[in-house]
Scaffold this motif. Structure first.
Motif, PDB file in Angstrom:
ATOM      1  N   LYS A  86      36.815  77.664  -6.695  1.00 42.13           N
ATOM      2  CA  LYS A  86      36.267  78.995  -6.467  1.00 42.13           C
ATOM      3  C   LYS A  86      37.201  80.072  -7.006  1.00 42.13           C
ATOM      4  N   LYS A  87      38.497  79.863  -6.815  1.00 43.12           N
ATOM      5  CA  LYS A  87      39.489  80.836  -7.283  1.00 43.12           C
ATOM      6  C   LYS A  87      39.491  80.901  -8.811  1.00 43.12           C
ATOM      7  N   ASN A  88      39.438  79.742  -9.452  1.00 39.45           N
ATOM      8  CA  ASN A  88      39.431  79.715 -10.916  1.00 39.45           C
ATOM      9  C   ASN A  88      38.129  80.251 -11.489  1.00 39.45           C
ATOM     10  N   LEU A  89      37.010  79.977 -10.794  1.00 43.05           N
ATOM     11  CA  LEU A  89      35.713  80.412 -11.291  1.00 43.05           C
ATOM     12  C   LEU A  89      35.612  81.930 -11.309  1.00 43.05           C
ATOM     13  N   LYS A  90      36.331  82.595 -10.411  1.00 41.18           N
ATOM     14  CA  LYS A  90      36.334  84.058 -10.411  1.00 41.18           C
ATOM     15  C   LYS A  90      36.909  84.599 -11.714  1.00 41.18           C
ATOM     16  N   ARG A  91      37.822  83.858 -12.319  1.00 43.08           N
ATOM     17  CA  ARG A  91      38.399  84.247 -13.608  1.00 43.08           C
ATOM     18  C   ARG A  91      37.613  83.659 -14.776  1.00 43.08           C
ATOM     19  N   ASP A  92      37.200  82.404 -14.624  1.00 37.51           N
ATOM     20  CA  ASP A  92      36.550  81.702 -15.742  1.00 37.51           C
ATOM     21  C   ASP A  92      35.175  82.285 -16.064  1.00 37.51           C
ATOM     22  N   LEU A  93      34.438  82.703 -15.056  1.00 37.23           N
ATOM     23  CA  LEU A  93      33.087  83.210 -15.279  1.00 37.23           C
ATOM     24  C   LEU A  93      33.083  84.482 -16.122  1.00 37.23           C
ATOM     25  N   PRO A  94      33.833  85.529 -15.735  1.00 39.63           N
ATOM     26  CA  PRO A  94      33.862  86.720 -16.602  1.00 39.63           C
ATOM     27  C   PRO A  94      34.518  86.454 -17.954  1.00 39.63           C
ATOM     28  N   ALA A  95      35.506  85.556 -17.978  1.00 39.42           N
ATOM     29  CA  ALA A  95      36.147  85.222 -19.253  1.00 39.42           C
ATOM     30  C   ALA A  95      35.156  84.555 -20.194  1.00 39.42           C
ATOM     31  N   SER A  96      34.293  83.705 -19.631  1.00 40.52           N
ATOM     32  CA  SER A  96      33.293  83.023 -20.469  1.00 40.52           C
ATOM     33  C   SER A  96      32.322  84.012 -21.090  1.00 40.52           C
ATOM     34  N   ILE A  97      32.001  85.076 -20.372  1.00 43.29           N
ATOM     35  CA  ILE A  97      31.098  86.095 -20.917  1.00 43.29           C
ATOM     36  C   ILE A  97      31.761  86.828 -22.076  1.00 43.29           C
ATOM     37  N   VAL A  98      33.054  87.140 -21.911  1.00 44.84           N
ATOM     38  CA  VAL A  98      33.797  87.807 -22.984  1.00 44.84           C
ATOM     39  C   VAL A  98      33.866  86.916 -24.220  1.00 44.84           C
ATOM     40  N   VAL A  99      34.201  85.641 -24.012  1.00 44.64           N
ATOM     41  CA  VAL A  99      34.291  84.714 -25.143  1.00 44.64           C
ATOM     42  C   VAL A  99      32.928  84.565 -25.811  1.00 44.64           C
ATOM     43  N   PHE A 100      31.880  84.517 -25.006  1.00 40.43           N
ATOM     44  CA  PHE A 100      30.522  84.418 -25.546  1.00 40.43           C
ATOM     45  C   PHE A 100      30.199  85.624 -26.429  1.00 40.43           C
ATOM     46  N   SER A 143      42.347  70.193 -23.294  1.00 45.57           N
ATOM     47  CA  SER A 143      42.874  71.552 -23.292  1.00 45.57           C
ATOM     48  C   SER A 143      42.078  72.416 -22.327  1.00 45.57           C
ATOM     49  N   GLN A 144      42.768  73.231 -21.575  1.00 44.97           N
ATOM     50  CA  GLN A 144      42.110  74.062 -20.574  1.00 44.97           C
ATOM     51  C   GLN A 144      41.666  75.415 -21.115  1.00 44.97           C
ATOM     52  N   LEU A 145      42.258  75.875 -22.214  1.00 46.60           N
ATOM     53  CA  LEU A 145      41.971  77.220 -22.694  1.00 46.60           C
ATOM     54  C   LEU A 145      41.417  77.269 -24.111  1.00 46.60           C
ATOM     55  N   SER A 146      41.488  76.165 -24.827  1.00 44.42           N
ATOM     56  CA  SER A 146      41.016  76.157 -26.210  1.00 44.42           C
ATOM     57  C   SER A 146      39.491  76.285 -26.261  1.00 44.42           C
ATOM     58  N   VAL A 147      39.021  77.075 -27.214  1.00 45.71           N
ATOM     59  CA  VAL A 147      37.587  77.248 -27.439  1.00 45.71           C
ATOM     60  C   VAL A 147      37.272  76.814 -28.869  1.00 45.71           C
ATOM     61  N   SER A 148      36.288  75.955 -29.026  1.00 50.85           N
ATOM     62  CA  SER A 148      35.932  75.430 -30.346  1.00 50.85           C
ATOM     63  C   SER A 148      34.627  76.037 -30.841  1.00 50.85           C
ATOM     64  N   GLY A 149      34.480  76.032 -32.158  1.00 53.92           N
ATOM     65  CA  GLY A 149      33.274  76.551 -32.775  1.00 53.92           C
ATOM     66  C   GLY A 149      33.435  76.554 -34.280  1.00 53.92           C
ATOM     67  N   PRO A 150      32.491  77.157 -35.008  1.00 52.55           N
ATOM     68  CA  PRO A 150      32.626  77.236 -36.463  1.00 52.55           C
ATOM     69  C   PRO A 150      33.856  78.043 -36.836  1.00 52.55           C
ATOM     70  N   ASN A 198      39.838  84.210 -24.852  1.00 55.01           N
ATOM     71  CA  ASN A 198      39.710  83.520 -23.568  1.00 55.01           C
ATOM     72  C   ASN A 198      40.942  83.745 -22.702  1.00 55.01           C
ATOM     73  N   VAL A 199      42.119  83.608 -23.312  1.00 58.08           N
ATOM     74  CA  VAL A 199      43.371  83.814 -22.573  1.00 58.08           C
ATOM     75  C   VAL A 199      43.493  85.259 -22.114  1.00 58.08           C
ATOM     76  N   ASN A 200      43.228  86.202 -23.026  1.00 57.41           N
ATOM     77  CA  ASN A 200      43.370  87.619 -22.703  1.00 57.41           C
ATOM     78  C   ASN A 200      42.355  88.082 -21.673  1.00 57.41           C
ATOM     79  N   ALA A 201      41.204  87.395 -21.606  1.00 56.44           N
ATOM     80  CA  ALA A 201      40.175  87.757 -20.622  1.00 56.44           C
ATOM     81  C   ALA A 201      40.445  87.137 -19.255  1.00 56.44           C
ATOM     82  N   GLY A 202      41.502  86.317 -19.152  1.00 56.50           N
ATOM     83  CA  GLY A 202      41.876  85.751 -17.858  1.00 56.50           C
ATOM     84  C   GLY A 202      41.342  84.375 -17.576  1.00 56.50           C
ATOM     85  N   GLY A 203      40.872  83.647 -18.598  1.00 53.89           N
ATOM     86  CA  GLY A 203      40.387  82.292 -18.381  1.00 53.89           C
ATOM     87  C   GLY A 203      41.469  81.375 -17.830  1.00 53.89           C
ATOM     88  N   LYS A 204      41.083  80.479 -16.943  1.00 54.21           N
ATOM     89  CA  LYS A 204      42.058  79.594 -16.302  1.00 54.21           C
ATOM     90  C   LYS A 204      41.835  78.122 -16.635  1.00 54.21           C
TER      91      LYS A 204
END
Length: 531
Positions: A19-33, A71-78, A328-334
């Motif tokens: 729950k604690k991580n999701l508070k950071r991961d959820l908004p971070a995922s929107i930023v990364v998206f 990896s906990q913070l890496s984001v993959s894509g084209p 992702n890192v700058n947006a607070g992803g955990k």
């Protein structure tokens, strides 16, 4: 009851952490998206592929790769670094379906690389080169996003810059500045800088607020002469129904499996994508606030699974991407949940809210990337690398320049060569230390070898030995050495054997006792002398 009591605290702790991580991961995922969406479309366009292929690749990179990756913070894509390869490969193979087969085979090769533990190669990249790569990417981000931030027609700039009319391009670009885009950019940057400092409201992520501001400002400027043009907005294809959606997918042409050119393209993509991934993973681990270490071999397998899936669905080759990972890192992803969720948002946005997404101005996304770029290439980083010495600063700086002038892989290769040069230089200059003691008419010289004496030290040791004056007592001390290369030992024993011709007396300390090779070498020299 005992089992329930013993496990309930653990279950409660896991739920609390989640729950604690999701508070950071959820908004971070929107930023990364929001950052990933225009990048997916732009890279697909630059690669000569369907725009839908970029969306597919982003979804696979988020959901599939992140699920398998360690990896906990890496984001993959084209990846932008593969656009030239993809564009040329599609044209060379003559069919996008055949190219998709090459993407699938590249993924299979990456899985093999991960199984044979080839991921450890990433551990041999010097930190100065990695820092230089990050700084260069930051500068590239800033340069690439400035047209969007200022509201300048990027297609016009690309077309005219290639013709070399720099002066005319600058003048024309100034005339094309869009006040609305500039205002959105300035306000967005201000929010990104100052909003996190307001502790009472900083729970709302600044990048998300920037996107909301961008949509509102776009609507406000819509009825003015400064209204944003369609090319200054996010643009994703709109589908109306499952049939139209399913028709966007493209299958590989498996009949070309025996085509040699397909395998050449597959090997090229596998090698380049793997190297870019390893460099990105290394860089992401460096900017991870928790300093976690990602398993590189598992990452190669994850990338392989992702590329096989992407190729099967009609997508582009993917890698771990430092731009989205940095966001992702700058947006607070955990945790990796932010990367997985960002893939879900890409898919859902394409299906249900394409109209709303197309209302987001590129200017506010450019502001997010401008701030991200500055954090990667901040002035303090250059000062820090300078104070670490020339052997760190020069490879760092040259890597930055080389990446800017060439591309990511070539720039890193140049930085690596320079780092190897400084390594050789250091080894040649510091293989040992010695001091001279005078006693009467005789000189006593002690050469104390270092802990590791490699073949790289041979030339420097030979120079010192040849300059030793006549009538000198020489002590070569290997008491601190754990390893002495056989070539160096041969040089030492050859010098000892011939030193008497100059009146030089050589004494070896703790060399024969530590190594078998010197004894063999000494015996060979004695046999030659007898002959």
């Amino acid at each position: 009851m005992q089992n329930g009591n013993s496990t309930s605290p653990q279950v409660g702790l896991k739920k609390y952490i989640l729950k604690k991580n999701l508070k950071r991961d959820l908004p971070a995922s929107i930023v990364v998206f929001l950052v990933a969406l225009p990048l997916c479309l732009g890279i697909a366009l630059a690669s000569g592929a369907p725009l839908f292929a970029g969306i597919v690749t982003g979804v696979v990179g988020g959901i599939v790769v992140a699920s398998v990756s360690g990896s906990q913070l890496s984001v993959s894509g084209p990846a932008a670094g593969l656009t030239v390869i993809v564009l040329g490969a599609i044209a060379h193979l003559g069919s996008y379906q055949v190219f998709l087969l090459a993407v699938m085979l590249a993924g299979l090769l990456q899985i093999v690389l991960g199984i044979v533990r080839a991921g450890t190669i990433g551990n041999y990249f010097p930190s100065s080169v990695i820092e230089g790569m990050l700084a260069a990417i930051g500068l590239i981000l800033i340069l690439k996003q400035l047209p969007h931030a200022l509201g300048v027609d990027k297609d016009f700039l690309d077309e005219n810059l290639s013709n070399g009319h720099m002066y005319q391009v600058v003048l024309q670009a100034i005339k094309m500045l869009n006040p609305a885009a500039m205002i959105i950019t300035i306000l967005s940057i201000a929010i990104l800088i100052f909003w996190p400092k307001l502790k009472k409201v900083s729970a709302v992520p600044a990048p998300l607020l920037v996107v909301i501001l961008g949509v509102v400002m776009t609507l406000l400027f819509q009825q003015t002469p400064y209204a944003l043009r369609p090319e200054q907005m996010v643009s994703i294809p709109v589908v109306s129904g499952w049939t139209e959606f399913s028709n966007l997918f493209t299958m590989p042409d498996f009949s070309a499996i025996t085509n040699k050119e397909v395998w050449i393209v597959a090997i090229t993509i596998a090698v380049v994508a793997s190297l870019e991934t390893l460099l990105s993973i290394e860089a992401v681990d460096k900017i991870d606030p928790v300093k976690r270490v990602s398993p590189t071999n598992r990452e190669l397998i994850a990338q392989g699974v992702g590329n096989m899936t992407s190729g099967m669905l009609g997508g582009l080759p993917l890698t771990s991407v430092i731009v989205r990972s940095s966001a992702n890192v700058n947006a607070g992803g955990k945790t990796k949940a932010s990367a997985i969720l960002h893939g879900c948002w890409l898919l859902l946005s394409f299906l249900f809210i394409p109209g709303l997404i197309n209302m987001v101005p590129l200017a506010c996304l450019a502001a997010i990337l401008l701030v991200t770029g500055y954090k990667l290439t901040r002035i303090s980083l250059f000062k820090h690398m300078y104070h670490k010495g020339w052997d760190q600063f020069v490879p760092f700086f040259i890597t930055v320049v080389a990446v800017l002038l060439t591309d990511l892989l070539k720039g890193v290769a140049i930085g690596m060569l320079l780092s190897v040069f400084y390594l050789l230089r250091t080894n040649m200059r510091n293989p040992f230390f010695y001091k001279i003691q005078e006693e009467g008419n005789k000189k006593n010289l002690r050469i104390k070898l270092s802990e590791e004496v490699s073949f790289l030290n041979k030339a420097a040791i030979q120079v010192v030995l040849t300059k030793i004056p006549q009538e000198t007592n020489v002590i070569i001390d290997g008491s601190n050495s754990r390893y002495i290369h056989p070539d160096v030992l041969e040089t030492i024993f050859n010098f000892k054997h011939n030193a008497y011709t100059k009146g030089i007396i050589v004494t070896l300390v703790d060399i024969k006792e530590h190594y078998i090779v010197p004894k063999i070498t000494d015996k060979i020299i004695q046999d030659i002398h007898k002959i």
